[in-house]
Design a protein around this motif. Structure first.
Motif, short mmCIF file in Angstrom:
data_model
loop_
_atom_site.label_atom_id
_atom_site.label_comp_id
_atom_site.label_asym_id
_atom_site.label_seq_id
_atom_site.Cartn_x
_atom_site.Cartn_y
_atom_site.Cartn_z
N CYS A 1 -3.89 11.04 -11.30
CA CYS A 1 -5.05 10.76 -10.43
C CYS A 1 -4.80 9.66 -9.41
O CYS A 1 -5.20 9.76 -8.26
N ASP A 2 -4.19 8.57 -9.86
CA ASP A 2 -3.95 7.40 -8.99
C ASP A 2 -2.46 7.38 -8.65
O ASP A 2 -1.61 7.44 -9.54
N PHE A 3 -2.17 7.30 -7.33
CA PHE A 3 -0.77 7.35 -6.90
C PHE A 3 -0.39 6.05 -6.19
O PHE A 3 -1.21 5.44 -5.51
N GLY A 4 0.87 5.65 -6.36
CA GLY A 4 1.34 4.37 -5.83
C GLY A 4 2.34 4.54 -4.69
O GLY A 4 3.14 5.48 -4.69
N PHE A 5 2.26 3.62 -3.72
CA PHE A 5 3.16 3.66 -2.55
C PHE A 5 3.58 2.25 -2.18
O PHE A 5 2.86 1.28 -2.44
N THR A 6 4.73 2.16 -1.52
CA THR A 6 5.17 0.88 -0.95
C THR A 6 5.46 1.08 0.54
O THR A 6 5.74 2.21 0.95
N PRO A 7 5.42 0.00 1.35
CA PRO A 7 5.08 -1.38 0.97
C PRO A 7 3.62 -1.53 0.51
O PRO A 7 2.78 -0.69 0.82
N PRO A 8 3.35 -2.63 -0.23
CA PRO A 8 2.03 -2.78 -0.86
C PRO A 8 0.89 -3.28 0.03
O PRO A 8 -0.22 -3.48 -0.47
N ASP A 9 1.15 -3.46 1.32
CA ASP A 9 0.12 -4.08 2.18
C ASP A 9 -0.92 -3.09 2.72
O ASP A 9 -0.57 -2.08 3.33
N ILE A 10 -2.21 -3.43 2.51
CA ILE A 10 -3.31 -2.59 2.99
C ILE A 10 -3.69 -3.00 4.41
O ILE A 10 -3.80 -4.20 4.69
N THR A 11 -3.89 -2.01 5.30
CA THR A 11 -4.35 -2.32 6.66
C THR A 11 -5.80 -1.82 6.82
O THR A 11 -6.26 -0.98 6.04
N GLU A 12 -6.47 -2.33 7.86
CA GLU A 12 -7.84 -1.90 8.16
C GLU A 12 -7.89 -0.39 8.39
O GLU A 12 -8.84 0.29 7.98
N GLU A 13 -6.86 0.12 9.06
CA GLU A 13 -6.79 1.55 9.36
C GLU A 13 -6.73 2.39 8.07
O GLU A 13 -7.36 3.44 7.96
N MET A 14 -6.00 1.89 7.09
CA MET A 14 -5.92 2.60 5.80
C MET A 14 -7.27 2.61 5.10
O MET A 14 -7.69 3.62 4.54
N ILE A 15 -7.96 1.45 5.14
CA ILE A 15 -9.27 1.34 4.49
C ILE A 15 -10.24 2.34 5.12
O ILE A 15 -10.96 3.06 4.41
N LYS A 16 -10.22 2.45 6.45
CA LYS A 16 -11.09 3.36 7.18
C LYS A 16 -10.77 4.82 6.80
O LYS A 16 -11.65 5.62 6.50
N TRP A 17 -9.47 5.13 6.77
CA TRP A 17 -9.01 6.48 6.42
C TRP A 17 -9.48 6.85 5.00
O TRP A 17 -9.98 7.95 4.76
N ALA A 18 -9.32 5.89 4.07
CA ALA A 18 -9.70 6.14 2.67
C ALA A 18 -11.21 6.32 2.55
O ALA A 18 -11.67 7.21 1.82
N GLU A 19 -11.98 5.50 3.26
CA GLU A 19 -13.45 5.60 3.21
C GLU A 19 -13.93 6.97 3.65
O GLU A 19 -14.77 7.59 3.01
N GLU A 20 -13.35 7.46 4.75
CA GLU A 20 -13.74 8.78 5.29
C GLU A 20 -13.48 9.89 4.28
O GLU A 20 -14.16 10.91 4.27
N LYS A 21 -12.49 9.71 3.43
CA LYS A 21 -12.13 10.75 2.47
C LYS A 21 -12.71 10.51 1.07
O LYS A 21 -12.43 11.26 0.14
#
Ligand SMILES: O=C(O)COP(=O)(O)O
Ligand SMILES: [Mg+2]
Length: 229
Positions: free
Chosen positions: A109-129
């Motif tokens: 269910c939960d998948f991991g990726f590197t590098p570990p840094d979250i960007t605002e763009e990622m947060i927006k993308w995740a929220e939409e989905k």
């Protein structure tokens, strides 16, 4: 009385944040708790096979919350989140040029990726989905909501049949804020992220594994403001 200690793995049971070497002292001290009947459980963003193996070989008996809350084990294995969609993983990886965690082959269910840094763009993308997104400092994680350590910890506590007040949680990163929501005593290691320290009842003096040793000593000496009596 404390009955269950929930510990994060990376940055908490290790010798420091950002490294993978487990602190032998931390393990030795947690085993002292097990000998006194206080169970120890691993609550982590790591995959189920990694955590279940460590749990058994390190000598713990409290079970496992894997994949940031999505997979729980205590006498039985229970999946508490929705399985991940391959297309979403592909899109995330390509869009943000990320590298898969080697454990992704063993995740549900939960998948991991590197590098570990979250960007605002990622947060927006995740929220939409409708996706959960977080970072342990070691890896970036995505899963379908509801996810996060609280969903798994809630299930684990239910399986143990203990009260929230009888449970301690210790961690180092933002992913542990979710664990804090479900435990009676919230503990941050000395080198934890500031945001986690703000929410903690106890901030240890020492970093990572040495901090775990410090906490176990406090429990054994009855020094948690009488809360473990
Ligand atoms: O990113 C990970 O999988 C490790 O995270 P943890 O700090 O929850 O053990
Ligand atoms: Mg951690």
């Amino acid at each position: 009385m404390i009955k269950l200690v929930l510990t994060d793995l990376d940055g908490t049971l290790t010798e420091d944040r950002g490294i993978y070497k487990v602190s032998l002292d931390a393990i030795k001290y947690l085993r002292l708790l097990e000998e006194r009947g206080i169970k120890v459980a691993l609550v982590s963003g790591n995959s189920y096979p990694v955590l279940r193996g460590l749990h058994n070989y390190l000598g713990f008996s409290g079970g496992v919350v894997a994949e940031n809350g999505c997979v729980v084990f205590y006498k039985q294995k229970i999946r508490v989140c929705k399985p991940m969609d391959r297309q979403i993983l592909e899109e995330f990886r390509e869009k943000f040029k990320l590298k898969d965690s080697w454990q992704n082959d063993y995740r549900e269910c939960d998948f991991g990726f590197t590098p570990p840094d979250i960007t605002e763009e990622m947060i927006k993308w995740a929220e939409e989905k409708g996706l959960y997104i977080n970072s342990s400092g070691y890896a970036l994680h995505i899963a379908f909501k509801p996810a996060g350590k609280m969903v798994g910890v809630r299930k684990l506590i239910e399986l143990h049949g203990v009260k929230k007040e009888e449970v301690i949680g210790i961690g180092d990163s933002l992913t542990d804020l979710d664990m804090f929501k479900e435990v009676g005593i919230k503990v941050a290691v000395g080198n934890a992220e500031e945001e986690l320290k703000k929410e903690a009842d106890i901030i240890l003096n020492l970093k990572s594994g040495e901090g775990v040793k410090e906490l176990v000593t406090m429990i054994l000496e009855g020094k948690l403001n009488g809360r473990n009596r």
